[in-house]
Scaffold this motif. Structure first.
Motif, PDB file in Angstrom:
ATOM      1  N   ALA A 183      29.981   3.750 100.850  1.00 26.10           N
ATOM      2  CA  ALA A 183      31.205   4.439 101.262  1.00 26.10           C
ATOM      3  C   ALA A 183      32.098   3.571 102.147  1.00 26.10           C
ATOM      4  O   ALA A 183      33.052   4.075 102.743  1.00 26.10           O
ATOM      5  CB  ALA A 183      30.836   5.721 102.008  1.00 26.10           C
ATOM      6  N   CYS A 184      31.823   2.281 102.222  1.00 22.76           N
ATOM      7  CA  CYS A 184      32.561   1.405 103.132  1.00 22.76           C
ATOM      8  C   CYS A 184      33.895   0.987 102.517  1.00 22.76           C
ATOM      9  O   CYS A 184      33.960   0.542 101.366  1.00 22.76           O
ATOM     10  CB  CYS A 184      31.730   0.162 103.457  1.00 22.76           C
ATOM     11  SG  CYS A 184      32.502  -0.895 104.715  1.00 22.76           S
ATOM     12  N   SER A 185      34.954   1.097 103.294  1.00 18.08           N
ATOM     13  CA  SER A 185      36.295   0.794 102.796  1.00 18.08           C
ATOM     14  C   SER A 185      36.562  -0.702 102.682  1.00 18.08           C
ATOM     15  O   SER A 185      37.535  -1.108 102.042  1.00 18.08           O
ATOM     16  CB  SER A 185      37.339   1.428 103.717  1.00 18.08           C
ATOM     17  OG  SER A 185      37.280   0.852 105.021  1.00 18.08           O
ATOM     18  N   VAL A 186      35.732  -1.537 103.318  1.00 19.75           N
ATOM     19  CA  VAL A 186      35.959  -2.988 103.263  1.00 19.75           C
ATOM     20  C   VAL A 186      34.863  -3.702 102.483  1.00 19.75           C
ATOM     21  O   VAL A 186      34.726  -4.919 102.570  1.00 19.75           O
ATOM     22  CB  VAL A 186      36.073  -3.596 104.686  1.00 19.75           C
ATOM     23  CG1 VAL A 186      37.318  -3.070 105.379  1.00 19.75           C
ATOM     24  CG2 VAL A 186      34.831  -3.322 105.513  1.00 19.75           C
ATOM     25  N   ARG A 187      34.118  -2.942 101.700  1.00 21.62           N
ATOM     26  CA  ARG A 187      33.025  -3.551 100.936  1.00 21.62           C
ATOM     27  C   ARG A 187      33.500  -4.709 100.062  1.00 21.62           C
ATOM     28  O   ARG A 187      32.821  -5.741  99.962  1.00 21.62           O
ATOM     29  CB  ARG A 187      32.341  -2.491 100.070  1.00 21.62           C
ATOM     30  CG  ARG A 187      31.349  -3.080  99.091  1.00 21.62           C
ATOM     31  CD  ARG A 187      30.553  -2.034  98.361  1.00 21.62           C
ATOM     32  NE  ARG A 187      29.860  -2.598  97.214  1.00 21.62           N
ATOM     33  CZ  ARG A 187      28.766  -2.088  96.659  1.00 21.62           C
ATOM     34  NH1 ARG A 187      28.248  -0.975  97.143  1.00 21.62           N
ATOM     35  NH2 ARG A 187      28.192  -2.664  95.621  1.00 21.62           N
ATOM     36  N   SER A 188      34.647  -4.568  99.440  1.00 23.53           N
ATOM     37  CA  SER A 188      35.130  -5.605  98.530  1.00 23.53           C
ATOM     38  C   SER A 188      35.473  -6.904  99.260  1.00 23.53           C
ATOM     39  O   SER A 188      35.606  -7.955  98.632  1.00 23.53           O
ATOM     40  CB  SER A 188      36.356  -5.113  97.754  1.00 23.53           C
ATOM     41  OG  SER A 188      37.419  -4.815  98.646  1.00 23.53           O
ATOM     42  N   HIS A 189      35.628  -6.837 100.579  1.00 23.51           N
ATOM     43  CA  HIS A 189      35.939  -8.024 101.373  1.00 23.51           C
ATOM     44  C   HIS A 189      34.716  -8.546 102.128  1.00 23.51           C
ATOM     45  O   HIS A 189      34.805  -9.581 102.782  1.00 23.51           O
ATOM     46  CB  HIS A 189      37.044  -7.708 102.382  1.00 23.51           C
ATOM     47  CG  HIS A 189      38.296  -7.169 101.767  1.00 23.51           C
ATOM     48  ND1 HIS A 189      39.171  -7.955 101.041  1.00 23.51           N
ATOM     49  CD2 HIS A 189      38.815  -5.912 101.746  1.00 23.51           C
ATOM     50  CE1 HIS A 189      40.181  -7.214 100.609  1.00 23.51           C
ATOM     51  NE2 HIS A 189      39.988  -5.974 101.018  1.00 23.51           N
ATOM     52  N   CYS A 190      33.618  -7.822 102.042  1.00 21.08           N
ATOM     53  CA  CYS A 190      32.441  -8.123 102.861  1.00 21.08           C
ATOM     54  C   CYS A 190      31.475  -9.023 102.099  1.00 21.08           C
ATOM     55  O   CYS A 190      31.316  -8.909 100.887  1.00 21.08           O
ATOM     56  CB  CYS A 190      31.741  -6.821 103.256  1.00 21.08           C
ATOM     57  SG  CYS A 190      30.260  -7.068 104.279  1.00 21.08           S
ATOM     58  N   GLY A 191      30.809  -9.895 102.840  1.00 21.09           N
ATOM     59  CA  GLY A 191      29.878 -10.832 102.232  1.00 21.09           C
ATOM     60  C   GLY A 191      28.606 -10.215 101.726  1.00 21.09           C
ATOM     61  O   GLY A 191      27.905 -10.822 100.916  1.00 21.09           O
TER      62      GLY A 191
END
Length: 215
Positions: A183-191
Motif C-alpha cells: 500500500a506504499c505510495s512511493v513503492r515505484s521509487h523505492c529500492g
C-alpha cells in the motif's frame, strides 16, 4: 563486438598497488570502464579488520592513487554495517580530501548473503539506527561536490533529506518487496529488498501514504 557496452567491474583494487599493473589496465583504453572498489574506514586497522586481510588498506589506497594517475574511472563503495557506520562521516571527509578524482561514491546497505549470515550479529544494524551518521556523510560529500548515491535502502527507513540520493540499485533478478510495501505510495521509487535479506529487515518498514510523500 560491443564497443558501447559499459563495464562496471567490482574489485578490491589491491593489485593496483603495483603501479605497472594499473598502467597496463589503463593502456587498454576502454572508454566506458569503471572500477568499483570498497573502502570501509579512514583508519587502516579498521579497514583491514573488516576485510580480514592485513595490509589491505595500504594496498587499496595506493592502488586508488595509481588508477587516478593513469586516468581510470573509479567508484568507491562503502558498505554500511555495525562495524563501519560509526566513522561514516569521517570516512566521507577522508574520501573528499584524498580522492576528489573519483567519479562516484556509493553508500550501500548490507546485503545479507554469503558469509554475512555467519557473522550477522557482528554486522547487522537496523538502518534506521544509523541515519544520523548517513546524513552527516551525505552532507560532507555534497559540500565537497563529490558525486554520491545511496544504494540498497528503503525510503521509509531513510531520512527524508536523503531521498534525492536514494537509488533503485538492486538487480531485478534479486529485488523483492514485502507485504508492508503493497500500500506504499512511493513503492515505484523505492529500492526494495534483496531476496536473500527479507528474513532480517528494519523494524521501521512501513507504507508511506500519499500525503506524507507529498504526492
Amino acid at each position: 563486438r560491443l564497443p558501447a557496452t559499459r563495464l562496471h567491474v567490482l574489485t578490491n583494487g589491491r593489485l593496483f598497488y603495483y603501479r605497472g599493473f594499473a598502467r597496463k589496465l589503463a593502456a587498454i583504453g576502454h572508454p566506458l570502464l569503471t572500477l568499483a572498489i570498497p573502502l570501509y574506514s579512514d583508519i587502516d586497522a579498521e579497514h583491514d579488520r573488516v576485510v580480514a586481510a592485513a595490509g589491505a588498506y595500504d594496498e587499496t589506497v595506493i592502488g586508488l592513487c595509481h588508477l587516478a594517475e593513469f586516468g581510470v574511472a573509479i567508484e568507491i563503495r562503502v558498505v554500511v554495517h555495525r562495524q563501519t557506520y560509526g566513522r561514516l562521516a569521517r570516512l566521507a571527509e577522508f574520501i573528499a580530501r584524498n580522492f576528489p578524482f573519483v567519479e562516484h561514491v556509493a553508500l550501500m546497505g548490507l546485503e545479507l548473503t554469503g558469509l554475512v549470515h555467519q557473522n550477522l550479529d557482528e554486522l547487522w544494524i537496523d538502518p534506521y539506527d544509523y541515519q544520523r551518521e548517513l546524513v552527516e556523510a551525505a552532507r560532507v560529500l555534497e559540500f565537497a561536490r563529490v558525486p554520491f548515491s545511496i544504494y540498497n535502502h528503503q525510503l521509509c527507513v531513510l531520512e527524508r533529506s536523503l531521498w534525492p540520493w536514494a537509488r533503485k540499485s538492486i538487480s531485478d533478478w534479486k529485488n523483492v518487496y514485502i507485504g508492508a510495501c503493497d500500500a506504499c505510495s512511493v513503492r515505484s521509487h523505492c529500492g526494495g529488498f534483496f531476496a536473500s535479506g527479507v528474513r532480517r529487515t528494519s523494524a521501521h518498514i512501513r507504507a508511506i501514504g500519499e500525503a506524507e510523500a507529498g504526492l
